[in-house]
Design a protein around this motif. Structure first.
Motif, mmCIF file in Angstrom:
data_model
loop_
_atom_site.group_PDB
_atom_site.id
_atom_site.type_symbol
_atom_site.label_atom_id
_atom_site.label_comp_id
_atom_site.label_asym_id
_atom_site.label_seq_id
_atom_site.Cartn_x
_atom_site.Cartn_y
_atom_site.Cartn_z
ATOM 1 N N GLY A 1 -30.467 15.007 -9.712
ATOM 2 C CA GLY A 1 -30.819 15.047 -11.123
ATOM 3 C C GLY A 1 -31.485 16.347 -11.536
ATOM 4 N N ASP A 2 -31.391 16.673 -12.831
ATOM 5 C CA ASP A 2 -32.056 17.865 -13.353
ATOM 6 C C ASP A 2 -32.754 17.510 -14.663
ATOM 7 O OD1 ASP A 2 -30.095 17.773 -15.335
ATOM 8 O OD2 ASP A 2 -28.937 19.450 -14.526
ATOM 9 N N ASP A 3 -33.297 18.497 -15.347
ATOM 10 C CA ASP A 3 -34.051 18.222 -16.567
ATOM 11 C C ASP A 3 -33.177 17.725 -17.710
ATOM 12 O OD1 ASP A 3 -36.593 18.597 -15.669
ATOM 13 O OD2 ASP A 3 -36.834 20.632 -16.449
ATOM 14 N N ASN A 4 -31.857 17.770 -17.536
ATOM 15 C CA ASN A 4 -30.951 17.207 -18.537
ATOM 16 C C ASN A 4 -30.508 15.803 -18.171
ATOM 17 O OD1 ASN A 4 -31.073 19.433 -20.173
ATOM 18 N ND2 ASN A 4 -29.245 20.387 -19.331
ATOM 19 N N GLY A 5 -31.006 15.251 -17.052
ATOM 20 C CA GLY A 5 -30.701 13.880 -16.702
ATOM 21 C C GLY A 5 -30.061 13.712 -15.344
ATOM 22 N N LEU A 6 -29.227 12.710 -15.263
ATOM 23 C CA LEU A 6 -28.540 12.361 -14.020
ATOM 24 C C LEU A 6 -27.377 13.323 -13.785
ATOM 25 C CD1 LEU A 6 -28.547 10.040 -11.877
ATOM 26 C CD2 LEU A 6 -26.950 8.828 -13.363
ATOM 27 N N ARG A 7 -27.053 13.543 -12.523
ATOM 28 C CA ARG A 7 -25.805 14.233 -12.154
ATOM 29 C C ARG A 7 -25.173 13.391 -11.054
ATOM 30 N NH1 ARG A 7 -26.126 20.280 -10.669
ATOM 31 N NH2 ARG A 7 -27.576 19.485 -9.121
ATOM 32 N N VAL A 8 -24.005 12.837 -11.327
ATOM 33 C CA VAL A 8 -23.391 11.881 -10.409
ATOM 34 C C VAL A 8 -22.254 12.541 -9.645
ATOM 35 C CG1 VAL A 8 -22.337 9.611 -10.179
ATOM 36 C CG2 VAL A 8 -23.930 10.048 -12.053
ATOM 37 N N PRO A 9 -22.277 12.476 -8.303
ATOM 38 C CA PRO A 9 -21.148 12.988 -7.533
ATOM 39 C C PRO A 9 -19.861 12.273 -7.961
ATOM 40 C CG PRO A 9 -23.001 12.461 -6.094
ATOM 41 C CD PRO A 9 -23.330 11.913 -7.447
ATOM 42 N N PRO A 10 -18.769 13.000 -8.134
ATOM 43 C CA PRO A 10 -17.519 12.364 -8.577
ATOM 44 C C PRO A 10 -17.108 11.162 -7.729
ATOM 45 C CG PRO A 10 -17.325 14.737 -8.728
ATOM 46 C CD PRO A 10 -18.643 14.467 -8.072
ATOM 47 N N ALA A 11 -17.402 11.178 -6.435
ATOM 48 C CA ALA A 11 -16.975 10.090 -5.550
ATOM 49 C C ALA A 11 -17.571 8.747 -5.936
ATOM 50 C CB ALA A 11 -17.324 10.416 -4.099
ATOM 51 N N VAL A 12 -18.751 8.744 -6.572
ATOM 52 C CA VAL A 12 -19.386 7.480 -6.959
ATOM 53 C C VAL A 12 -19.638 7.399 -8.458
ATOM 54 C CG1 VAL A 12 -20.443 6.895 -4.748
ATOM 55 C CG2 VAL A 12 -21.659 8.417 -6.335
ATOM 56 N N ALA A 13 -18.977 8.234 -9.224
ATOM 57 C CA ALA A 13 -19.142 8.204 -10.673
ATOM 58 C C ALA A 13 -18.289 7.087 -11.265
ATOM 59 C CB ALA A 13 -18.742 9.550 -11.275
ATOM 60 N N PRO A 14 -18.904 6.080 -11.905
ATOM 61 C CA PRO A 14 -18.107 5.025 -12.548
ATOM 62 C C PRO A 14 -17.166 5.604 -13.600
ATOM 63 C CG PRO A 14 -20.424 4.404 -12.452
ATOM 64 C CD PRO A 14 -20.350 5.847 -12.055
ATOM 65 N N VAL A 15 -17.654 6.633 -14.281
ATOM 66 C CA VAL A 15 -16.827 7.402 -15.208
ATOM 67 C C VAL A 15 -16.809 8.843 -14.691
ATOM 68 C CG1 VAL A 15 -16.526 8.224 -17.584
ATOM 69 C CG2 VAL A 15 -17.483 5.933 -17.152
ATOM 70 N N GLN A 16 -15.663 9.287 -14.218
ATOM 71 C CA GLN A 16 -15.556 10.663 -13.742
ATOM 72 C C GLN A 16 -15.310 11.637 -14.880
ATOM 73 O OE1 GLN A 16 -12.368 9.739 -10.933
ATOM 74 N NE2 GLN A 16 -13.715 10.311 -9.232
ATOM 75 N N VAL A 17 -14.595 11.171 -15.894
ATOM 76 C CA VAL A 17 -14.266 12.010 -17.056
ATOM 77 C C VAL A 17 -14.425 11.179 -18.315
ATOM 78 C CG1 VAL A 17 -12.469 13.342 -18.234
ATOM 79 C CG2 VAL A 17 -12.606 13.385 -15.729
ATOM 80 N N VAL A 18 -15.120 11.738 -19.304
ATOM 81 C CA VAL A 18 -15.150 11.131 -20.632
ATOM 82 C C VAL A 18 -14.394 12.063 -21.576
ATOM 83 C CG1 VAL A 18 -17.421 12.165 -21.124
ATOM 84 C CG2 VAL A 18 -16.578 10.264 -22.515
ATOM 85 N N VAL A 19 -13.435 11.496 -22.278
ATOM 86 C CA VAL A 19 -12.698 12.256 -23.284
ATOM 87 C C VAL A 19 -13.407 12.028 -24.613
ATOM 88 C CG1 VAL A 19 -10.482 12.684 -24.387
ATOM 89 C CG2 VAL A 19 -10.558 11.930 -21.998
#
Length: 470
Positions: free
Chosen positions: A276-294
């Motif tokens: 995580g950083d000061d802008n929030g969570l950062r999720v590794p793509p392998a466990v991201a429930p949403v990998q891409v938001v359009v």
């Protein structure tokens, strides 16, 4: 984006508050109605599900089978292994009344299941032909926490616990070590993109009732240590207490050698604190429930956005469309940034007129680029792979930079104020552990100089990793 900073505390000035803010703003979890309990929200549970799938697949590859054992354990079961019950006694929740009556024997809500599983291992094992018996359970456990913290230490949490029985100490050790590396370390590194230090716990820190505890330790963003998983050799302690025995090839009755091992929703806490950083969570793509938001900029782009999502889904990408064009675009972008979704694809009328979409990579400081629509699916796929590797590389570099080699207890205490220390364990010993404990510091694990695992408590020349911990 700077907008998300206004809703999160700074990691530098208030790390505990930052951690709580991320969990709340990313909609991962909330406190439950009973002190210390946790409600895992759908987005947080989605991360856990993907973690569980990755872990479960690897556990089964080692030959273990899933089973399920009761939540309630007779109190007498825990009394059979004295060291075990002593170690867990302060954390136990005990049921004394049910059905309007006092129970003849109190029932303990499982803090872990060595005792109840040991009872059934004794029933199921008759001869050497029944060994090894390799079991795993996905369940919840209860350990009464005095200072709960979401995902790190909650009274009730989700986990897997493995329990196995073997014909020899060598076979048990080999299997417990295989779990440590081929299951736990592989998931931490390859799936969570978290570098871990693998080592042996000291006598002071080992699991109650074990003869050896092996651990995986991660470094959090504030330089502390977080135990991500453990694998235990139980020797014959539980086999003796529950008569887990077998008839050998030679026709002799022998005690089995057992192991246990576990990892929990604490791994989600590790993900937050490592990446995580000061802008929030950062999720590794392998466990991201949403990998891409359009992300639709204006209503005119909705049809194109769904077409892009369909192409990405067909390529195996987990994708969602945010078509809420009636809400401010900047607010929506900040919310997805807080959730740590690896990639945003922003689509508006101007993009479509140019035959492009804007790709924003959360894991690369929200770097933006215009990508031709014809190349979008392949570009996004390559970016997800590259960003998974980038997170691991970044976390590894941060970890290495905050580990200091020292030679004295005082130097170790100083180094642990902002990171970890490595120190010869011969210079620490059990007396040194007492001195470190006075400053809230522990020996997280021991390694040989070449990084391999010690096999005995009294090995000389070992390196100790020393840190404050969660």
């Amino acid at each position: 984006m700077t907008g998300s900073r206004s809703v999160l505390a700074s990691q530098v000035t208030d790390y505990p508050r930052w951690f709580q803010d991320v969990i709340a703003k990313a909609e991962l979890a909330e406190n439950g109605p009973v002190r210390g309990t946790m409600v895992v929200r759908p987005y947080g549970y989605g991360i856990w599900e993907l973690l569980q799938e990755a872990m479960n697949r690897r556990i089964k590859a080692t030959g273990a089978s899933n089973a399920y054992f009761p939540l309630l354990i007779p109190e007498s079961y825990l009394q059979r292994e004295a060291e075990h019950v002593e170690g867990f006694s302060p954390e136990l929740a005990v049921v004394t009344h049910a059905g309007g009556k006092q129970l003849e024997e109190p029932a303990v809500i499982r803090p872990t299941s060595e005792t109840v599983i040991g009872e059934y291992l004794a029933k199921w094992i008759q001869s050497y032909r029944d060994l090894p018996l390799l079991l795993n359970q996905w369940a919840n456990v209860v350990r009464w926490e005095l200072r709960p913290r979401l995902f790190l230490r909650t009274t009730e949490f989700l986990w897997q616990e493995g329990h196995t029985a073997h014909v020899s100490a060598e076979d048990a050790r080999a299997y417990a070590t295989r779990i440590l590396y081929d299951v736990y370390r592989e998931v931490m590194v390859d799936v969570l993109a978290i570098p871990v230090v693998v080592g042996r716990k000291t006598r002071r820190e080992r699991f109650a009732g074990a003869i050896n505890t092996m651990t995986l330790e991660a470094m959090t963003g504030d330089g502390k240590a977080l135990q991500m998983g453990t694998s235990h050799e139980l020797g014959q302690n539980f086999a003796r207490a529950f008569d887990i025995s077998y008839l050998s090839r030679e026709g002799r009755r022998e005690l089995a050698w057992t192991t246990s091992w576990g990892s929990s929703t604490r791994m989600v806490g590790g993900l937050i604190m490592v990446h995580g950083d000061d802008n929030g969570l950062r999720v590794p793509p392998a466990v991201a429930p949403v990998q891409v938001v359009v992300l639709v900029v204006k209503d005119e782009a909705i049809t194109a956005a769904h077409a892009i999502a369909d192409d990405l889904t067909a390529a195996g990408v987990r994708v969602t469309v945010d078509a809420r064009a009636d809400q401010p675009f900047g607010r929506r972008a900040v919310n997805w940034e807080l959730k740590g979704v690896p990639i945003r694809v922003e689509v508006g009328p101007r993009d479509l007129a140019a035959g492009t979409a804007t790709v924003v990579r959360r894991l690369r400081d929200s770097a933006k680029s215009a990508v031709n629509l014809t190349d979008l699916t392949s570009t996004v796929g390559a970016a997800l792979d590259a960003d998974q590797a980038h997170l691991l590389s970044e976390a590894t570099a941060k970890q290495s930079a905050r580990i200091t080699a020292v030679s004295t207890i005082d130097e170790a205490i100083e180094a642990a104020a902002s990171g970890w220390a490595t120190i010869p364990y011969d210079a620490v010993g059990e007396e040194g552990e007492d001195s470190l404990a006075e400053s809230g510091i522990t020996v997280r694990c021991l390694q040989r100089p070449d990084g391999t695992l010690p096999t005995e408590d009294n090995e000389q020349g070992l390196t100790a990793y020393v840190a404050r911990s969660y």
